[in-house]
Design an enzyme around this catalytic site. Structure first.
Site, PDB file in Angstrom:
ATOM      1  N   HIS A  31     -23.010  -8.670   7.827  1.00  0.00           N
ATOM      2  CA  HIS A  31     -22.649  -8.652   6.405  1.00  0.00           C
ATOM      3  C   HIS A  31     -23.839  -9.019   5.522  1.00  0.00           C
ATOM      4  CE1 HIS A  31     -18.756  -8.665   8.378  1.00  0.00           C
ATOM      5  NE2 HIS A  31     -18.175  -8.355   7.234  1.00  0.00           N
ATOM      6  N   LYS A  89     -10.283 -15.642   1.664  1.00  0.00           N
ATOM      7  CA  LYS A  89     -10.947 -14.966   0.552  1.00  0.00           C
ATOM      8  C   LYS A  89     -10.107 -13.852  -0.055  1.00  0.00           C
ATOM      9  CE  LYS A  89     -15.263 -14.762   2.775  1.00  0.00           C
ATOM     10  NZ  LYS A  89     -16.642 -14.327   2.784  1.00  0.00           N
ATOM     11  N   ASP A  93      -6.593  -8.153  -0.437  1.00  0.00           N
ATOM     12  CA  ASP A  93      -7.615  -8.761  -1.300  1.00  0.00           C
ATOM     13  C   ASP A  93      -7.206  -8.681  -2.780  1.00  0.00           C
ATOM     14  OD1 ASP A  93      -9.231  -9.452   0.813  1.00  0.00           O
ATOM     15  OD2 ASP A  93     -10.891  -8.120   0.314  1.00  0.00           O
ATOM     16  N   GLU A 110     -15.270  -5.292  13.402  1.00  0.00           N
ATOM     17  CA  GLU A 110     -15.220  -6.729  13.071  1.00  0.00           C
ATOM     18  C   GLU A 110     -14.954  -7.554  14.338  1.00  0.00           C
ATOM     19  OE1 GLU A 110     -16.017  -8.111  10.233  1.00  0.00           O
ATOM     20  OE2 GLU A 110     -15.428  -6.839   8.530  1.00  0.00           O
ATOM     21  N   LEU A 118       0.019  -0.938  13.797  1.00  0.00           N
ATOM     22  CA  LEU A 118      -1.191  -0.168  14.119  1.00  0.00           C
ATOM     23  C   LEU A 118      -0.869   1.182  14.747  1.00  0.00           C
ATOM     24  CD1 LEU A 118      -3.471  -3.003  15.593  1.00  0.00           C
ATOM     25  CD2 LEU A 118      -3.265  -2.233  13.222  1.00  0.00           C
ATOM     26  N   ASP A 170       0.867  -1.184   0.000  1.00  0.00           N
ATOM     27  CA  ASP A 170       0.000   0.000   0.000  1.00  0.00           C
ATOM     28  C   ASP A 170       0.909   1.241   0.000  1.00  0.00           C
ATOM     29  OD1 ASP A 170      -1.371   2.220   1.119  1.00  0.00           O
ATOM     30  OD2 ASP A 170      -2.784   0.917   2.172  1.00  0.00           O
ATOM     31  N   LYS A 188     -19.958  -5.176  -4.182  1.00  0.00           N
ATOM     32  CA  LYS A 188     -18.865  -5.464  -3.264  1.00  0.00           C
ATOM     33  C   LYS A 188     -18.298  -6.873  -3.509  1.00  0.00           C
ATOM     34  CE  LYS A 188     -16.716  -4.763   0.727  1.00  0.00           C
ATOM     35  NZ  LYS A 188     -15.580  -3.876   0.728  1.00  0.00           N
ATOM     36  N   THR A 198       0.575   3.624  13.621  1.00  0.00           N
ATOM     37  CA  THR A 198       0.421   4.768  12.715  1.00  0.00           C
ATOM     38  C   THR A 198      -0.980   4.850  12.096  1.00  0.00           C
ATOM     39  OG1 THR A 198       1.406   3.358  11.017  1.00  0.00           O
ATOM     40  CG2 THR A 198       2.862   4.959  12.073  1.00  0.00           C
TER      41      THR A 198
HETATM   42  N1  LIG Z   1     -10.706 -11.132   2.495  1.00  0.00           N
HETATM   43  C1  LIG Z   1     -11.374 -11.060   3.606  1.00  0.00           C
HETATM   44  O1  LIG Z   1     -11.680 -12.070   4.235  1.00  0.00           O
HETATM   45  C2  LIG Z   1     -11.775  -9.724   4.145  1.00  0.00           C
HETATM   46  C3  LIG Z   1     -12.232  -9.620   5.466  1.00  0.00           C
HETATM   47  C4  LIG Z   1     -12.565  -8.352   5.961  1.00  0.00           C
HETATM   48  C5  LIG Z   1     -12.435  -7.236   5.143  1.00  0.00           C
HETATM   49  N2  LIG Z   1     -12.007  -7.403   3.874  1.00  0.00           N
HETATM   50  C6  LIG Z   1     -11.855  -6.229   3.002  1.00  0.00           C
HETATM   51  O2  LIG Z   1     -10.881  -5.394   3.575  1.00  0.00           O
HETATM   52  C7  LIG Z   1     -11.153  -4.048   3.195  1.00  0.00           C
HETATM   53  C8  LIG Z   1     -11.034  -3.167   4.413  1.00  0.00           C
HETATM   54  O3  LIG Z   1      -9.747  -3.316   4.925  1.00  0.00           O
HETATM   55  P1  LIG Z   1      -9.017  -2.160   5.739  1.00  0.00           P
HETATM   56  O4  LIG Z   1      -9.936  -1.642   6.752  1.00  0.00           O
HETATM   57  O5  LIG Z   1      -7.710  -2.710   6.149  1.00  0.00           O
HETATM   58  O6  LIG Z   1      -8.887  -0.988   4.665  1.00  0.00           O
HETATM   59  P2  LIG Z   1      -7.696  -0.445   3.749  1.00  0.00           P
HETATM   60  O7  LIG Z   1      -6.899  -1.547   3.182  1.00  0.00           O
HETATM   61  O8  LIG Z   1      -8.349   0.508   2.799  1.00  0.00           O
HETATM   62  O9  LIG Z   1      -6.776   0.375   4.756  1.00  0.00           O
HETATM   63  C9  LIG Z   1      -7.320   1.459   5.438  1.00  0.00           C
HETATM   64  C10 LIG Z   1      -6.467   2.732   5.308  1.00  0.00           C
HETATM   65  O10 LIG Z   1      -5.345   2.636   6.167  1.00  0.00           O
HETATM   66  C11 LIG Z   1      -4.142   2.920   5.447  1.00  0.00           C
HETATM   67  N3  LIG Z   1      -3.116   2.139   6.128  1.00  0.00           N
HETATM   68  C12 LIG Z   1      -2.872   0.813   6.026  1.00  0.00           C
HETATM   69  N4  LIG Z   1      -1.971   0.433   6.946  1.00  0.00           N
HETATM   70  C13 LIG Z   1      -1.616   1.540   7.636  1.00  0.00           C
HETATM   71  C14 LIG Z   1      -0.727   1.787   8.727  1.00  0.00           C
HETATM   72  N5  LIG Z   1      -0.055   0.787   9.329  1.00  0.00           N
HETATM   73  N6  LIG Z   1      -0.598   3.052   9.179  1.00  0.00           N
HETATM   74  C15 LIG Z   1      -1.323   4.069   8.615  1.00  0.00           C
HETATM   75  N7  LIG Z   1      -2.183   3.894   7.599  1.00  0.00           N
HETATM   76  C16 LIG Z   1      -2.331   2.642   7.113  1.00  0.00           C
HETATM   77  C17 LIG Z   1      -4.466   2.568   4.036  1.00  0.00           C
HETATM   78  O11 LIG Z   1      -3.648   3.243   3.112  1.00  0.00           O
HETATM   79  C18 LIG Z   1      -5.920   2.989   3.921  1.00  0.00           C
HETATM   80  O12 LIG Z   1      -5.990   4.373   3.661  1.00  0.00           O
HETATM   81  C19 LIG Z   1     -12.526  -4.035   2.563  1.00  0.00           C
HETATM   82  O13 LIG Z   1     -12.389  -3.918   1.170  1.00  0.00           O
HETATM   83  C20 LIG Z   1     -13.087  -5.392   2.918  1.00  0.00           C
HETATM   84  O14 LIG Z   1     -13.973  -5.873   1.940  1.00  0.00           O
HETATM   85  C21 LIG Z   1     -11.657  -8.600   3.366  1.00  0.00           C
HETATM   86 ZN   LIG Z   2     -16.195  -7.708   6.987  1.00  0.00          ZN
END
Ligand SMILES: NC(=O)c1ccc[n+]([C@@H]2O[C@H](COP(=O)([O-])OP(=O)(O)OC[C@H]3O[C@@H](n4cnc5c(N)ncnc54)[C@H](O)[C@@H]3O)[C@@H](O)[C@H]2O)c1
Ligand SMILES: [Zn+2]
Length: 394
Positions: free
Chosen positions: A268, A155, A122, A197, A183, A54, A164, A185
């Site tokens: 969900h 997944k 993902d 969650e 975490l 990322d 979605k 940051t």
């Molecule tokens: N595959 C699965 O089983 C599963 C389960 C739950 C959620 N999801 C998916 O995950 C997504 C949500 O994930 P998310 O909440 O991690 O969102 P995300 O990946 O968009 O990250 C959230 C934000 O935090 C930033 N970021 C990441 N790590 C950071 C760090 N250490 N310090 C500062 N900033 C940081 C990212 O750039 C982004 O702006 C959704 O698309 C959801 O559908 C998938």
């Molecule tokens: Zn979820």
């Protein structure tokens, strides 16, 4: 001569699945070899790795990561992807595929490393599962949702045609390295997003986890789960461990989701539609929380939860600063969301509802009138206190 040309072949095979999810502290410390060895099936003198990260995480940890890789003599390429829910598309998958091609990845021995939140993992997971029909990868989650949810299951997926996760596969990473140091940051809103969650697991199967969130939630947010005192360190570790254990207990016997009654689908049912319609206003966990607030009321209406328990649940949601309502939630939207979920769950609602705090059951007969009544109560309880959200967390 045998004139019967209609022969029949039945192929039956089993696919053993082993993957590892483990806690690792100080992942980028120079003397920590976990990242070098993760997912590798053989030792070689030269380690080559493609890292998809990322872009925001690269900005924060890229210098340390490059220093680590150089220190260990790794030949590496880093692809930094801009990340947001709206960029979670096949285009991003193709970008990763092109980087894999350009790197000339050895198919079995050079796992791709995916470093970021749920969106990044993902996308990379889907690219890895498609590339030459499957290529091993390693996950390094850097958000709370990543640590307790997206990094734990099998997944992968991207959004498609305003739906979605409409395209995706079941393809677990060989190895997932959980370092909650990342975490520190993360901004408050995304941390809280992950707590939604965790609250889901608490509500459907773990009352102790609910009590932990209730007692320590505010501190966990303030300290970004880093544990500044022995008590909060223990609470952060327990909350994360219980959430992951609860999740894996539910996934392990049903990794391919042949059984469509899944308690981890709690929150969900309505949220996929609500999240996509409200984009970019609502985060995933926020939409999940709104769904849980609504279904908590459905549970009260059916005598599965007492009003006192409902009030405790709402009080915790407020303490965690999670929204319980969004203006997109109109009756027609919720009905269409339920209809889409019924298609997803093969013709039945299979709607998980909380029974008290810490248990769940499934129902198949929620009617539009019931939904409208629950929505009216939700609006009353919200009383305009979840307007959104940038402002609330600024
Ligand atoms: N595959 C699965 O089983 C599963 C389960 C739950 C959620 N999801 C998916 O995950 C997504 C949500 O994930 P998310 O909440 O991690 O969102 P995300 O990946 O968009 O990250 C959230 C934000 O935090 C930033 N970021 C990441 N790590 C950071 C760090 N250490 N310090 C500062 N900033 C940081 C990212 O750039 C982004 O702006 C959704 O698309 C959801 O559908 C998938
Ligand atoms: Zn979820």
């Amino acid at each position: 001569m045998n004139r019967d040309m209609s022969r029949n072949w039945i192929v039956s095979t089993a696919l053993p699945v082993h993957y590892q999810v483990r806690m690792v502290d100080g992942l980028l410390d120079l003397d920590n070899r976990a990242l070098l060895e993760a997912g590798a099936t053989r030792r070689s003198d030269t380690i080559r790795r493609l890292i998809v990260i990322d872009a925001a995480v690269d900005h924060l940890y890229g210098v340390q990561l490059r220093h680590y890789l150089q220190h260990h003599g790794v030949k590496y390429q880093i692809l930094a992807l801009p990340i947001s829910e709206t960029l979670k598309t096949m285009d991003a998958v193709f970008t990763v595929v092109e980087a894999i091609n350009a790197f000339g990845l050895s198919r079995r021995h050079e796992p791709i490393i995916a470093m970021g939140g749920g969106v990044l993992m993902d996308i990379v997971g889907l690219a890895a599962s498609l590339y030459r029909r499957s290529t091993p990868y390693v996950r390094v989650p850097t958000t709370l949702i990543g640590l307790v949810d997206a990094g734990v299951g099998a997944k992968t997926g991207v959004n498609h045609a305003a739906h979605k996760n409409r395209l995706g596969t079941y393809f677990p990473a060989k190895d997932t390295l959980l370092d909650r140091g990342f975490l520190r940051t993360l901004d408050t809103r995304h941390l809280v997003n992950g707590l939604a969650e965790i609250l889901k697991i608490a509500l459907i199967k773990d009352r102790t986890l609910f009590e932990l969130l209730d007692r320590h939630g505010t501190t966990l947010i303030d300290e970004r789960m880093q544990g500044h005192t022995p008590e909060s360190a223990q609470a952060a570790a327990q909350v994360i461990e219980r959430a992951i254990t609860g999740m894996i207990e539910e996934l392990e016997f049903n990794l391919w989701e042949h059984k469509l009654e899944r308690v981890v689908d709690y929150g969900h049912t309505f949220s996929p539609t609500v999240e996509m319609l409200a984009l970019p206003e609502l985060l995933h966990g926020e939409a999940v929380n709104i769904d849980m607030a609504l279904t908590t009321i459905l549970s009260v209406q059916r005598g599965l939860i007492s009003v006192e328990e409902r009030d405790r649940i709402f009080a915790l949601m407020r303490k965690l600063e999670l929204p319980v309502y969004h203006r997109i939630c109109e009756p027609a939207v919720l009905e269409e969301a339920l209809a889409d979920t019924v298609r997803h769950r093969d013709g039945l609602q299979r709607l998980p509802l909380a029974m008290g705090i810490g248990a769940a059951c499934f129902v198949n007969d929620v009617r539009p009138s019931e939904l409208r009544a629950a929505l009216a109560t939700l609006r009353e309880l919200d009383g305009g206190s979840s307007p959104l959200l940038e402002a609330a967390h600024a």
